[in-house]
Design a protein around this motif. Structure first.
Motif, PDB file in Angstrom:
ATOM      1  N   PHE A 280       0.811  -1.214   0.000  1.00  0.00           N
ATOM      2  CA  PHE A 280       0.000   0.000   0.000  1.00  0.00           C
ATOM      3  C   PHE A 280       0.847   1.267   0.000  1.00  0.00           C
ATOM      4  O   PHE A 280       0.303   2.375   0.031  1.00  0.00           O
ATOM      5  CB  PHE A 280      -0.915   0.011   1.233  1.00  0.00           C
ATOM      6  N   VAL A 281       2.164   1.120   0.003  1.00  0.00           N
ATOM      7  CA  VAL A 281       3.078   2.265   0.056  1.00  0.00           C
ATOM      8  C   VAL A 281       4.175   2.056  -0.972  1.00  0.00           C
ATOM      9  O   VAL A 281       4.269   1.001  -1.602  1.00  0.00           O
ATOM     10  CB  VAL A 281       3.703   2.415   1.465  1.00  0.00           C
ATOM     11  N   ARG A 282       5.024   3.059  -1.132  1.00  0.00           N
ATOM     12  CA  ARG A 282       6.189   2.938  -1.999  1.00  0.00           C
ATOM     13  C   ARG A 282       7.365   3.644  -1.347  1.00  0.00           C
ATOM     14  O   ARG A 282       7.201   4.408  -0.381  1.00  0.00           O
ATOM     15  CB  ARG A 282       5.919   3.508  -3.394  1.00  0.00           C
ATOM     16  N   GLY A 283       8.560   3.394  -1.882  1.00  0.00           N
ATOM     17  CA  GLY A 283       9.754   3.989  -1.318  1.00  0.00           C
ATOM     18  C   GLY A 283       9.676   5.503  -1.279  1.00  0.00           C
ATOM     19  O   GLY A 283       9.269   6.137  -2.249  1.00  0.00           O
ATOM     20  N   VAL A 287       5.360   7.184   6.892  1.00  0.00           N
ATOM     21  CA  VAL A 287       4.242   6.425   7.449  1.00  0.00           C
ATOM     22  C   VAL A 287       4.185   6.617   8.957  1.00  0.00           C
ATOM     23  O   VAL A 287       5.165   7.022   9.594  1.00  0.00           O
ATOM     24  CB  VAL A 287       4.372   4.925   7.111  1.00  0.00           C
ATOM     25  N   GLU A 288       3.021   6.296   9.514  1.00  0.00           N
ATOM     26  CA  GLU A 288       2.813   6.413  10.950  1.00  0.00           C
ATOM     27  C   GLU A 288       2.765   5.036  11.590  1.00  0.00           C
ATOM     28  O   GLU A 288       2.450   4.035  10.933  1.00  0.00           O
ATOM     29  CB  GLU A 288       1.507   7.160  11.235  1.00  0.00           C
ATOM     30  N   SER A 289       3.062   4.994  12.862  1.00  0.00           N
ATOM     31  CA  SER A 289       3.003   3.734  13.600  1.00  0.00           C
ATOM     32  C   SER A 289       1.598   3.142  13.503  1.00  0.00           C
ATOM     33  O   SER A 289       0.599   3.843  13.679  1.00  0.00           O
ATOM     34  CB  SER A 289       3.362   3.976  15.065  1.00  0.00           C
ATOM     35  N   GLY A 290       1.521   1.859  13.179  1.00  0.00           N
ATOM     36  CA  GLY A 290       0.244   1.175  13.056  1.00  0.00           C
ATOM     37  C   GLY A 290      -0.377   1.241  11.679  1.00  0.00           C
ATOM     38  O   GLY A 290      -1.382   0.563  11.413  1.00  0.00           O
ATOM     39  N   GLU A 291       0.194   2.035  10.787  1.00  0.00           N
ATOM     40  CA  GLU A 291      -0.365   2.168   9.439  1.00  0.00           C
ATOM     41  C   GLU A 291      -0.184   0.869   8.649  1.00  0.00           C
ATOM     42  O   GLU A 291       0.856   0.213   8.731  1.00  0.00           O
ATOM     43  CB  GLU A 291       0.325   3.320   8.711  1.00  0.00           C
ATOM     44  N   SER A 292      -1.203   0.504   7.871  1.00  0.00           N
ATOM     45  CA  SER A 292      -1.125  -0.706   7.051  1.00  0.00           C
ATOM     46  C   SER A 292      -0.165  -0.481   5.887  1.00  0.00           C
ATOM     47  O   SER A 292      -0.304   0.489   5.137  1.00  0.00           O
ATOM     48  CB  SER A 292      -2.509  -1.077   6.518  1.00  0.00           C
ATOM     49  N   ASP A 312       6.655   5.337  13.542  1.00  0.00           N
ATOM     50  CA  ASP A 312       6.694   6.402  12.547  1.00  0.00           C
ATOM     51  C   ASP A 312       8.010   6.279  11.788  1.00  0.00           C
ATOM     52  O   ASP A 312       9.046   5.946  12.373  1.00  0.00           O
ATOM     53  CB  ASP A 312       6.631   7.775  13.217  1.00  0.00           C
ATOM     54  N   GLY A 313       7.994   6.555  10.498  1.00  0.00           N
ATOM     55  CA  GLY A 313       9.243   6.439   9.759  1.00  0.00           C
ATOM     56  C   GLY A 313       9.065   6.650   8.275  1.00  0.00           C
ATOM     57  O   GLY A 313       8.031   7.147   7.815  1.00  0.00           O
ATOM     58  N   THR A 314      10.079   6.253   7.527  1.00  0.00           N
ATOM     59  CA  THR A 314      10.108   6.423   6.077  1.00  0.00           C
ATOM     60  C   THR A 314      10.351   5.077   5.413  1.00  0.00           C
ATOM     61  O   THR A 314      11.254   4.337   5.814  1.00  0.00           O
ATOM     62  CB  THR A 314      11.222   7.407   5.661  1.00  0.00           C
ATOM     63  N   VAL A 315       9.552   4.776   4.402  1.00  0.00           N
ATOM     64  CA  VAL A 315       9.712   3.530   3.653  1.00  0.00           C
ATOM     65  C   VAL A 315      10.842   3.698   2.650  1.00  0.00           C
ATOM     66  O   VAL A 315      10.913   4.701   1.938  1.00  0.00           O
ATOM     67  CB  VAL A 315       8.403   3.166   2.922  1.00  0.00           C
ATOM     68  N   PHE A 316      11.729   2.712   2.580  1.00  0.00           N
ATOM     69  CA  PHE A 316      12.811   2.723   1.602  1.00  0.00           C
ATOM     70  C   PHE A 316      12.530   1.769   0.442  1.00  0.00           C
ATOM     71  O   PHE A 316      12.624   2.132  -0.716  1.00  0.00           O
ATOM     72  CB  PHE A 316      14.143   2.345   2.263  1.00  0.00           C
ATOM     73  N   ALA A 317      12.212   0.524   0.756  1.00  0.00           N
ATOM     74  CA  ALA A 317      12.014  -0.476  -0.296  1.00  0.00           C
ATOM     75  C   ALA A 317      10.744  -1.268  -0.030  1.00  0.00           C
ATOM     76  O   ALA A 317      10.345  -1.460   1.124  1.00  0.00           O
ATOM     77  CB  ALA A 317      13.215  -1.420  -0.375  1.00  0.00           C
ATOM     78  N   VAL A 330       9.355  -7.874   2.789  1.00  0.00           N
ATOM     79  CA  VAL A 330       8.207  -7.187   2.191  1.00  0.00           C
ATOM     80  C   VAL A 330       8.406  -5.672   2.225  1.00  0.00           C
ATOM     81  O   VAL A 330       8.158  -4.987   1.243  1.00  0.00           O
ATOM     82  CB  VAL A 330       6.898  -7.568   2.912  1.00  0.00           C
ATOM     83  N   ILE A 331       8.862  -5.151   3.353  1.00  0.00           N
ATOM     84  CA  ILE A 331       9.058  -3.709   3.517  1.00  0.00           C
ATOM     85  C   ILE A 331      10.387  -3.459   4.227  1.00  0.00           C
ATOM     86  O   ILE A 331      10.706  -4.115   5.219  1.00  0.00           O
ATOM     87  CB  ILE A 331       7.931  -3.066   4.359  1.00  0.00           C
ATOM     88  N   GLU A 332      11.156  -2.497   3.711  1.00  0.00           N
ATOM     89  CA  GLU A 332      12.345  -1.996   4.412  1.00  0.00           C
ATOM     90  C   GLU A 332      12.095  -0.525   4.720  1.00  0.00           C
ATOM     91  O   GLU A 332      11.719   0.246   3.834  1.00  0.00           O
ATOM     92  CB  GLU A 332      13.592  -2.147   3.544  1.00  0.00           C
ATOM     93  N   MET A 333      12.296  -0.131   5.973  1.00  0.00           N
ATOM     94  CA  MET A 333      12.008   1.245   6.369  1.00  0.00           C
ATOM     95  C   MET A 333      12.975   1.702   7.456  1.00  0.00           C
ATOM     96  O   MET A 333      13.715   0.895   8.030  1.00  0.00           O
ATOM     97  CB  MET A 333      10.564   1.368   6.864  1.00  0.00           C
ATOM     98  N   ALA A 334      12.966   3.002   7.705  1.00  0.00           N
ATOM     99  CA  ALA A 334      13.805   3.580   8.756  1.00  0.00           C
ATOM    100  C   ALA A 334      12.922   4.345   9.730  1.00  0.00           C
ATOM    101  O   ALA A 334      12.080   5.140   9.316  1.00  0.00           O
ATOM    102  CB  ALA A 334      14.849   4.511   8.158  1.00  0.00           C
ATOM    103  N   PRO A 335      13.071   4.112  11.024  1.00  0.00           N
ATOM    104  CA  PRO A 335      12.263   4.831  12.013  1.00  0.00           C
ATOM    105  C   PRO A 335      12.887   6.157  12.439  1.00  0.00           C
ATOM    106  O   PRO A 335      14.078   6.394  12.247  1.00  0.00           O
ATOM    107  CB  PRO A 335      12.245   3.858  13.193  1.00  0.00           C
ATOM    108  N   ALA A 336      12.060   7.005  13.012  1.00  0.00           N
ATOM    109  CA  ALA A 336      12.494   8.214  13.721  1.00  0.00           C
ATOM    110  C   ALA A 336      13.545   9.027  12.982  1.00  0.00           C
ATOM    111  O   ALA A 336      14.677   9.139  13.439  1.00  0.00           O
ATOM    112  CB  ALA A 336      13.016   7.825  15.104  1.00  0.00           C
ATOM    113  N   PRO A 337      13.223   9.588  11.826  1.00  0.00           N
ATOM    114  CA  PRO A 337      14.214  10.385  11.102  1.00  0.00           C
ATOM    115  C   PRO A 337      14.582  11.652  11.857  1.00  0.00           C
ATOM    116  O   PRO A 337      13.760  12.242  12.548  1.00  0.00           O
ATOM    117  CB  PRO A 337      13.498  10.722   9.792  1.00  0.00           C
ATOM    118  N   THR A 338      15.836  12.065  11.683  1.00  0.00           N
ATOM    119  CA  THR A 338      16.324  13.298  12.288  1.00  0.00           C
ATOM    120  C   THR A 338      16.815  14.214  11.186  1.00  0.00           C
ATOM    121  O   THR A 338      17.813  13.910  10.532  1.00  0.00           O
ATOM    122  CB  THR A 338      17.485  13.014  13.261  1.00  0.00           C
TER     123      THR A 338
END
Length: 344
Positions: A280-283, A287-292, A312-317, A330-338
């Motif tokens: 449901f997302v792309r790189g 996204v927010e915590s709990g989001e599908s 909360d974080g950003t989707v990479f792959a 299925v999903i690679e992401m990074a939490p808590a961006p600064t």
């Protein structure tokens, strides 16, 4: 100056690699045999060496350490072939394909090993008396330590995932190398920077180099199954920016339209169940915590699993292959961006 308190620049006159000698102001392909397979075929590394007319540092460019991530190899080759020695201060050494058997077979790891790990990028600094992947890692590592002052390693998502955005791994080790490594990441212009402690990257080429005083970053974008124009340009732009930062090329690094974001962790969300995958997302999506993020369904269309964001974080792959087995990414992401605006 980039190399303050470090060894003297290597590229001061003739570059000697293997049996080849490349004088100032010239470029040349160099072949280095690293082993013989069971069918008696020779495994060879092909390096393109561009030795500038003026003194300066040596930048090592590398692609294809994961054989199914081939977009970076093309960009490294193309950019290296375009470089004119008369316009370079120092040198550039390009190794477009660093895992020949994996590259030829479109497989992540070396295909010349049936005992032990095959992923060459997890085996650095290597072992000259070990398995073939360990010997290959040792050969590459020795070449870099002998000839390079800074390193860019081009990666992408694999053949079953796609990265619509860009990010760079920036290894940190609590050593004097950290500042120079961080500046490489900033100068690259890559939007997302992931700073990981080298203890979390044990065996990775970049981390092992940073531990030994050679600044090194990984640039990631695109997919292993297709060379997307935007990913190809990411590699070229980041390499050119770093070369300008090192004063190998004239000019300043290209300014980015947006500030860079620094992350301190990555999260890999794997399938718990097998089935068809719908994401449901792309790189690049925030996204927010709990989001599908993705759903896995069975042959009859019934939901087997709903994958949600743990933070909360950003989707990479995201997974691009239509199905997944248990354990597949299925999903690679990074939490808590600064956010940071310290790009140079």
């Amino acid at each position: 100056m980039f190399l303050t308190n470090q060894r003297k620049w290597i590229s001061v006159s003739t570059i000697n690699i293997s049996q080849a000698q490349i004088p100032e102001g010239e470029s040349e392909w160099v072949e280095i045999d690293v082993g013989v397979d069971s069918d008696l075929s020779t495994v060879t590394l092909h390096l393109y060496v561009i030795n500038g007319e003026r003194e300066g540092p040596t930048l090592w460019l590398q692609g294809g350490i994961h054989g199914n991530e081939q977009g970076g190899s093309l960009a490294v080759r193309d950019l290296a072939l375009e470089l004119d020695p008369s316009e370079i201060s120092g040198a550039v050494i390009a190794l477009p394909v660093s895992n020949p058997s994996g590259f030829a077979n479109k497989r992540r790891g070396s295909q010349i090993n049936h005992v032990g790990p095959r992923d060459v990028n997890s085996l650095f600094p290597g072992d000259p008396d070990g398995t073939f992947p360990e010997r290959l890692a040792d050969e590459i590592f020795s070449l870099i330590r002998s000839h390079a002052d800074a390193v860019i390693n081009a990666h992408s998502a694999d053949g079953e995932t796609i990265m619509h955005t860009e990010f760079a791994y920036v290894p940190m080790s609590d050593t004097t190398t950290d500042e120079r490594t961080s500046k490489l990441g900033s100068a690259s212009g890559i939007t997302h920077l992931v700073e990981l402690d080298t203890t979390e990257m044990s065996g990775w080429m970049t981390a092992e180099l940073v531990e030994r005083g050679i600044p090194s970053i990984i640039v990631e974008s695109g997919s292993g199954t297709h060379v997307y124009e935007w990913a190809y340009e990411t590699y070229r732009r980041s390499i050119q920016n770093v070369a300008r930062h090192l004063d190998i090329l004239d000019g300043k690094p290209e300014e980015t339209d947006s500030s860079q974001t620094v992350y301190s962790d990555l999260v890999f969300l794997n399938a718990g169940e097998g089935g068809f995958v719908e994401t449901f997302v792309r790189g690049g999506d925030e996204v927010e915590s709990g989001e599908s993020l993705a759903e896995i369904t069975d042959l009859k269309g019934r939901q087997r699993e709903l994958i949600t964001s743990p933070c909360d974080g950003t989707v990479f792959a995201i997974r691009s292959f239509p199905t997944a087995r248990p354990g597949d990414l299925v999903i690679e992401m990074a939490p808590a961006p600064t956010p940071t605006d310290d790009a140079e």
